[in-house]
Design a protein around this motif. Structure first.
Motif, PDB file in Angstrom:
ATOM      1  N   HIS A 194       0.812  -1.191  -0.013  1.00 24.16           N
ATOM      2  CA  HIS A 194      -0.003  -0.083   0.103  1.00 24.16           C
ATOM      3  C   HIS A 194       0.851   1.216  -0.213  1.00 24.16           C
ATOM      4  CE1 HIS A 194      -3.392   2.689   0.752  1.00 24.16           C
ATOM      5  NE2 HIS A 194      -2.714   3.052   1.890  1.00 24.16           N
ATOM      6  N   TRP A 195       2.091   1.398   0.973  1.00 26.69           N
ATOM      7  CA  TRP A 195       3.110   2.532   0.937  1.00 26.69           C
ATOM      8  C   TRP A 195       3.595   2.761  -0.606  1.00 26.69           C
ATOM      9  CZ3 TRP A 195       5.480   1.246   5.919  1.00 26.69           C
ATOM     10  CH2 TRP A 195       4.901   1.413   7.029  1.00 26.69           C
ATOM     11  N   TYR A 196       3.950   1.393  -0.950  1.00 28.93           N
ATOM     12  CA  TYR A 196       4.666   1.771  -2.281  1.00 28.93           C
ATOM     13  C   TYR A 196       3.801   2.264  -3.515  1.00 28.93           C
ATOM     14  CZ  TYR A 196       9.075  -0.618  -1.416  1.00 28.93           C
ATOM     15  OH  TYR A 196      10.429  -0.923  -0.607  1.00 28.93           O
ATOM     16  N   THR A 197       2.284   1.619  -3.741  1.00 27.79           N
ATOM     17  CA  THR A 197       1.582   2.048  -4.568  1.00 27.79           C
ATOM     18  C   THR A 197       1.386   3.443  -4.525  1.00 27.79           C
ATOM     19  OG1 THR A 197      -0.160   1.121  -3.323  1.00 27.79           O
ATOM     20  CG2 THR A 197       0.766  -0.370  -4.946  1.00 27.79           C
ATOM     21  N   SER A 198       1.133   3.967  -3.422  1.00 22.29           N
ATOM     22  CA  SER A 198       0.743   5.471  -2.893  1.00 22.29           C
ATOM     23  C   SER A 198       1.926   6.202  -3.467  1.00 22.29           C
ATOM     24  CB  SER A 198       0.303   5.467  -1.616  1.00 22.29           C
ATOM     25  OG  SER A 198      -0.788   4.659  -1.165  1.00 22.29           O
ATOM     26  N   TYR A 199       3.074   5.700  -3.106  1.00 22.49           N
ATOM     27  CA  TYR A 199       4.082   6.536  -3.344  1.00 22.49           C
ATOM     28  C   TYR A 199       4.321   6.689  -4.974  1.00 22.49           C
ATOM     29  CZ  TYR A 199       8.800   8.670  -3.291  1.00 22.49           C
ATOM     30  OH  TYR A 199      10.138   9.509  -3.365  1.00 22.49           O
ATOM     31  N   ILE A 200       4.505   5.615  -5.744  1.00 27.21           N
ATOM     32  CA  ILE A 200       4.655   5.408  -6.869  1.00 27.21           C
ATOM     33  C   ILE A 200       3.398   6.310  -7.733  1.00 27.21           C
ATOM     34  CG2 ILE A 200       4.522   3.845  -8.900  1.00 27.21           C
ATOM     35  CD1 ILE A 200       5.699   1.806  -7.075  1.00 27.21           C
ATOM     36  N   ASP A 201       2.249   6.332  -7.345  1.00 19.75           N
ATOM     37  CA  ASP A 201       0.967   7.137  -7.860  1.00 19.75           C
ATOM     38  C   ASP A 201       1.342   8.343  -7.735  1.00 19.75           C
ATOM     39  OD1 ASP A 201      -1.607   7.261  -9.026  1.00 19.75           O
ATOM     40  OD2 ASP A 201      -1.768   8.289  -6.978  1.00 19.75           O
ATOM     41  N   LEU A 202       1.957   8.871  -6.537  1.00 15.08           N
ATOM     42  CA  LEU A 202       2.297  10.485  -6.428  1.00 15.08           C
ATOM     43  C   LEU A 202       3.304  10.752  -7.598  1.00 15.08           C
ATOM     44  CD1 LEU A 202       2.094  11.082  -2.703  1.00 15.08           C
ATOM     45  CD2 LEU A 202       0.699  12.170  -4.295  1.00 15.08           C
ATOM     46  N   LEU A 203       4.411   9.782  -7.478  1.00 15.09           N
ATOM     47  CA  LEU A 203       5.766  10.324  -8.227  1.00 15.09           C
ATOM     48  C   LEU A 203       5.098  10.140  -9.890  1.00 15.09           C
ATOM     49  CD1 LEU A 203       8.163   7.729  -6.670  1.00 15.09           C
ATOM     50  CD2 LEU A 203       8.366  10.367  -6.654  1.00 15.09           C
ATOM     51  N   GLN A 204       4.317   9.546 -10.210  1.00 14.26           N
ATOM     52  CA  GLN A 204       3.760   9.469 -11.535  1.00 14.26           C
ATOM     53  C   GLN A 204       2.844  10.690 -12.004  1.00 14.26           C
ATOM     54  OE1 GLN A 204       2.028   5.670 -12.141  1.00 14.26           O
ATOM     55  NE2 GLN A 204       4.187   4.707 -12.541  1.00 14.26           N
ATOM     56  N   ARG A 205       2.059  11.244 -10.739  1.00  8.25           N
ATOM     57  CA  ARG A 205       1.217  12.364 -10.936  1.00  8.25           C
ATOM     58  C   ARG A 205       2.286  13.468 -11.120  1.00  8.25           C
ATOM     59  NH1 ARG A 205      -3.526  12.275  -6.657  1.00  8.25           N
ATOM     60  NH2 ARG A 205      -3.967  14.163  -7.973  1.00  8.25           N
ATOM     61  N   ASN A 265      11.573   8.642 -13.742  1.00  8.01           N
ATOM     62  CA  ASN A 265      12.880   8.042 -13.489  1.00  8.01           C
ATOM     63  C   ASN A 265      12.586   7.601 -11.905  1.00  8.01           C
ATOM     64  OD1 ASN A 265      13.775   8.320 -16.012  1.00  8.01           O
ATOM     65  ND2 ASN A 265      14.742  10.165 -15.564  1.00  8.01           N
ATOM     66  N   VAL A 266      12.393   8.492 -11.215  1.00  4.54           N
ATOM     67  CA  VAL A 266      12.216   8.173  -9.551  1.00  4.54           C
ATOM     68  C   VAL A 266      11.253   7.187  -9.274  1.00  4.54           C
ATOM     69  CG1 VAL A 266      12.078   9.146  -7.339  1.00  4.54           C
ATOM     70  CG2 VAL A 266      12.826  10.768  -9.183  1.00  4.54           C
ATOM     71  N   SER A 267      10.168   7.095 -10.068  1.00  3.45           N
ATOM     72  CA  SER A 267       9.336   6.138  -9.939  1.00  3.45           C
ATOM     73  C   SER A 267       9.762   4.726 -10.309  1.00  3.45           C
ATOM     74  CB  SER A 267       7.873   6.493 -10.743  1.00  3.45           C
ATOM     75  OG  SER A 267       7.147   5.235 -10.739  1.00  3.45           O
ATOM     76  N   ASN A 268      10.318   4.727 -11.525  1.00  2.43           N
ATOM     77  CA  ASN A 268      11.088   3.447 -11.787  1.00  2.43           C
ATOM     78  C   ASN A 268      12.344   2.820 -11.023  1.00  2.43           C
ATOM     79  OD1 ASN A 268      11.585   1.551 -14.491  1.00  2.43           O
ATOM     80  ND2 ASN A 268      13.536   2.275 -13.880  1.00  2.43           N
ATOM     81  N   GLN A 269      12.818   3.870 -10.246  1.00  3.73           N
ATOM     82  CA  GLN A 269      13.925   3.323  -9.391  1.00  3.73           C
ATOM     83  C   GLN A 269      13.179   2.657  -7.951  1.00  3.73           C
ATOM     84  OE1 GLN A 269      16.045   6.495  -7.379  1.00  3.73           O
ATOM     85  NE2 GLN A 269      17.763   5.232  -7.139  1.00  3.73           N
ATOM     86  N   VAL A 270      12.247   3.409  -7.713  1.00  2.00           N
ATOM     87  CA  VAL A 270      11.224   2.783  -6.502  1.00  2.00           C
ATOM     88  C   VAL A 270      10.949   1.197  -6.859  1.00  2.00           C
ATOM     89  CG1 VAL A 270       9.496   3.100  -4.913  1.00  2.00           C
ATOM     90  CG2 VAL A 270      10.864   4.999  -5.527  1.00  2.00           C
TER      91      VAL A 270
END
Length: 790
Positions: A675-686, A691-696
């Motif tokens: 849940h934490w990962y998906t929330s953070y990745i969604d914020l990064l992509q928005r 690149n940061v999203s891909n690294q995470v």
């Protein structure tokens, strides 16, 4: 089936009547087609080829076209089409690569008219010209399209799509000579039947195979395409480049798409697998279908509107061996079950809230929202009374905007871009991230990173003979428990030096004899040993025979740096008279022996007056490691991560999770981490931080997260010489035995980074291709394709 309501539609003197009904077929259907007067429908499949009359109450079988004792493979149909100008003319696409035409006007029992055997593999689609009675087009699995003149025995033109398979071909209603074709590599091509050497236009429409297409009957520049990526896209072909004007997201691969007659923005779709329903979409509202037909119990294989000017009747065939007529009025309406309430936060803190208009009170003087309303799924719009289902899920939108400057998210972007998550030792990662947070004014986060460095970065064991390095500046360890020599063994001449005056201004040399070899310890900087984060205040002991132990205790506040003390010849004045006192109670002594004792308890237990005959305290070695193990703080670190996540700072939670790795990951359940990962990745992509999203995603050990980078990464590569698909075994073509990775500019084998055009399959060295395309848009291989590097 239960009798439904009837509908009568007047069409140029004739009337279409009927209801929702179905009939059972002898075998699963692959395709259906309706005749010009909408009175009959033909059903074709691998084991069925029949014509049914559409009556008011039921389907009636009229003709079985599978004749003979041993039906040939020519009757195993993948597609069927009924000519819209000649009611006696049919065409089928056989699974053995044969295109067959049928003349229903023949007096014999066998209605087969002509056979075209030029395709080498299964023919997926056949299509008659809308205005030319003798022109038939076919698309095959062999990658070729052929145009037949029914007055001749052979094809008149062959079109090579330079792809593995042609999935659909459709003549344009707008242009007499133009037809569209779709391919498994995701491309859509437009051809002129007068120029079979090259296509007029080609573009990538979908991420994966494109299974179907359909030209709009009214807006003749619109082309709808459906693919395996679960999307239906509407393209405007009147512009210089194909422009996507609408996109509908479905829940399964799209196998068929048909525009609804007399409704400019409506189209019907069915799925190739998983989903058995038929949907009618309003492309202006792409997330909720306008109507849904749920009669079939298996995959729907063919759909057709009964009449090109009647939007009420839809026919369908399925693998469940049924033929259905759907009345649009009887369709279920998912929009009625749609939730009209919605809540969404914007990137910069704006809050959008949608609710039913009846629930939102009209406020006097309230200004309407004039911003971009494309993003909320449900939004308030002007109701068109003529539109079906209008107003069923209409909502009023309220937007609460943040004050200018108060909702800035620049810190989030800067933190994401500057954080270091891997590639360095843990201490350096924590120190770097603390520095980044401190520079951005996030002091609490910076302090957290510093504490993590102190907890998890061990300074190593320290020799017991060197006290000033055991607790030094920069050390993250706790306070050491030391074992002392027997004070009775001290020299008797030093009995008067029992306590040292710590008053500011007195200076002395704090030199203490350690052992018989006269090893010295020098404390500098106000009794603060080198390398320590905190100064030492008192050197205390609890004298009990030979088992005396002493603690080095922290003061509450650090002292300012003072000049060195100089020990005079005489002892300092005593602060109080030292008398012999019996040992304290046992429970206090036990507490004093505990390394986790609090400061107040330690004072009670250890501040015991010493014998005046003792002068110096000799320290020998550490009883145990002077720091607590990191596992001791695991629960505290987990609570800290949950605290940040509950506060909405999933960036901090995920960053710590990645940096600490297995040190803390085992203590947090997998679902919470995901849940934490998906929330953070969604914020990064928005925020478009790809690149940061891909690294995470790459650094995540959660299987559900790490697979996000593996989606849609299949490469379908064609040989640049023979245009055939490459095998997965290597870069040498199995057919022409030539290396596919040849640079089209320098004509050498590419051993490094290779870039190629998805349209013509030509490519080469990245730098060479970039330099070439700076001066020319044509392919360097000379194929004439207009390549583009983006």
């Amino acid at each position: 089936m239960e009798k439904m309501s009837r509908v009568t539609t007047a069409l140029s003197g004739s009337a279409l009547t009927g209801r929702t009904m179905h009939c059972h077929l002898d075998a699963p259907a692959n395709a259906i087609s309706v005749c010009r007067d909408a009175a009959q429908v033909v059903v074709a499949g691998r084991s069925i080829f029949k014509i049914y009359a559409i009556e008011e109450e039921q389907f009636v079988e009229k003709l079985n076209l599978r004749v003979g004792r041993k039906p040939s493979l020519n009757l195993s149909c993948a597609d069927v089409v009924w000519h819209q100008m000649d009611e006696n003319l049919l065409a089928t696409a056989a699974t053995n690569g044969v295109v067959v035409t049928w003349n229903l006007g023949r007096p014999s029992r066998n209605k087969q008219d002509q056979l075209f055997t030029e395709h080498k593999r299964t023919v997926n689609k056949v299509c008659f010209h809308p205005t030319e009675a003798h022109v038939l087009l076919s698309g095959s699995q062999d990658g070729f399209m052929k145009c037949f003149d029914l007055r001749r025995k052979d094809s008149v033109s062959t079109f090579s799509g330079q792809s593995e398979s042609v999935r659909d071909v459709q003549f344009s209603i707008r242009d007499y000579f133009t037809f569209a074709s779709t391919f498994e590599n995701g491309n859509v091509q437009l051809w002129d039947i007068r120029r079979p050497d090259r296509c007029e236009r080609m573009f990538t429409a979908h991420n994966g195979p494109v299974f179907c297409c359909d030209w709009h009957p009214e807006d003749r520049g619109w082309l709808a395409t459906g693919g395996r990526d679960k999307m239906v896209k509407v393209w405007d072909m009147t512009t210089h480049r194909a422009k996507e004007v609408h996109c509908v997201q479905t829940i399964a691969s799209v196998a068929r798409v048909k525009w609804r007659p007399e409704c400019r923005h409506h189209l019907a779709t069915c799925s190739m697998m998983v989903d058995h329903n038929i949907y009618v979409w309003d492309v202006r509202r792409p997330f909720v279908p306008a109507a849904m037909f749920e009669e079939h119990r298996d995959v729907t294989t063919g759909i057709a509107w009964r009449h090109p000017h009647d939007p009420s009747f839809l026919l369908s065939g399925s693998k469940d061996s049924t033929l259905c007529q759907h009345l649009f009025r009887d369709a279920s309406q998912p929009v009625e079950r749609a939730n009209p309430e919605g809540l969404c936060y914007g990137l910069f803190g704006d809050l959008a809230f949608a609710a039913k208009e009846s629930l939102v009170a009209v406020e006097s003087g309230r200004k309407p929202y004039t911003g971009d309303r494309r993003h909320p799924i449900f939004f308030k719009k002007k109701v068109d009374p003529a539109a079906p289902f209008a107003g069923l899920a209409s909502s009023a939108l309220s937007v609460f905007e943040m004050e200018p400057g108060s909702g800035s998210m620049s810190w989030f972007v800067d933190t994401a871009e500057r954080y270091a998550l891997a590639g360095r030792p843990l201490a350096e990662l924590c120190e770097h991230n603390a520095k980044v947070a401190r520079e951005l004014g996030r002091n609490q986060v910076a302090q957290t990173w510093t504490m993590l460095r102190i907890i998890y970065c061990s300074p190593g064991l320290v020799p017991g003979t060197n006290l000033n390095h055991s607790v030094g500046k920069g050390s993250s360890c706790g306070l050491p428990l030391m074992n002392s020599f027997n004070l009775k063994d001290m020299a008797p001449g030093l009995g008067s030096e029992t306590r040292l005056d710590r008053s500011k201004g007195d200076t002395r040399s704090d030199t203490v004899l350690l052992d018989s070899s006269a090893t010295l310890i020098t404390n500098e900087d106000n009794e603060e040993t080198e390398g320590s984060d905190v100064p030492a205040d008192y050197l205390l002991c609890d004298v009990e025979g030979e088992d005396d132990e002493l603690y080095l205790l922290d003061p509450e506040h650090t002292h300012s740096e003072e000049p060195e003390y100089v020990l005079p010849q005489e002892a300092f004045p005593l602060r109080h008279e030292i008398v012999d006192t019996p040992p304290g109670p046992e429970h206090l002594q036990d507490k004093a022996d505990s390394p986790h004792v609090s400061g107040s308890e330690a004072d009670v237990a250890s501040l015991v007056p010493m014998d005046s005959s003792f002068s110096l305290i000799s320290v020998s070695h550490a009883l145990y490691d002077s720091r607590l193990p990191p596992a001791f703080f695991s629960a505290l670190v987990c609570d800290m991560l949950h605290f940040y996540a509950e506060q909405g700072d999933v960036q901090m939670a995920v960053s710590v999770l990645v940096v600490l790795g297995e040190r803390v990951r085992k203590d947090i359940d997998e679902q919470t981490q995901e849940h934490w990962y998906t929330s953070y990745i969604d914020l990064l992509q928005r925020f478009c931080l790809w690149n940061v999203s891909n690294q995470v995603v790459k650094l995540s050990t959660s299987r559900a997260i790490s697979c996000l980078n593996q989606a849609s990464t299949t490469l379908h590569v064609n040989c640049s010489h023979c245009k055939r698909p490459m095998s997965s075994r290597g870069w040498v073509c199995d057919r022409c035995h030539r290396c596919a990775s040849m640079c089209a500019v320098c004509h050498h084998v590419v051993k490094g980074l290779f870039v190629w055009c998805q349209g013509c399959s030509h490519g080469g060295h990245l730098q060479h291709i970039m330099k070439w395309l700076e001066g020319s848009s044509h392919c360097p291989a000379g194929c004439g394709h207009l390549c583009e590097y983006s």
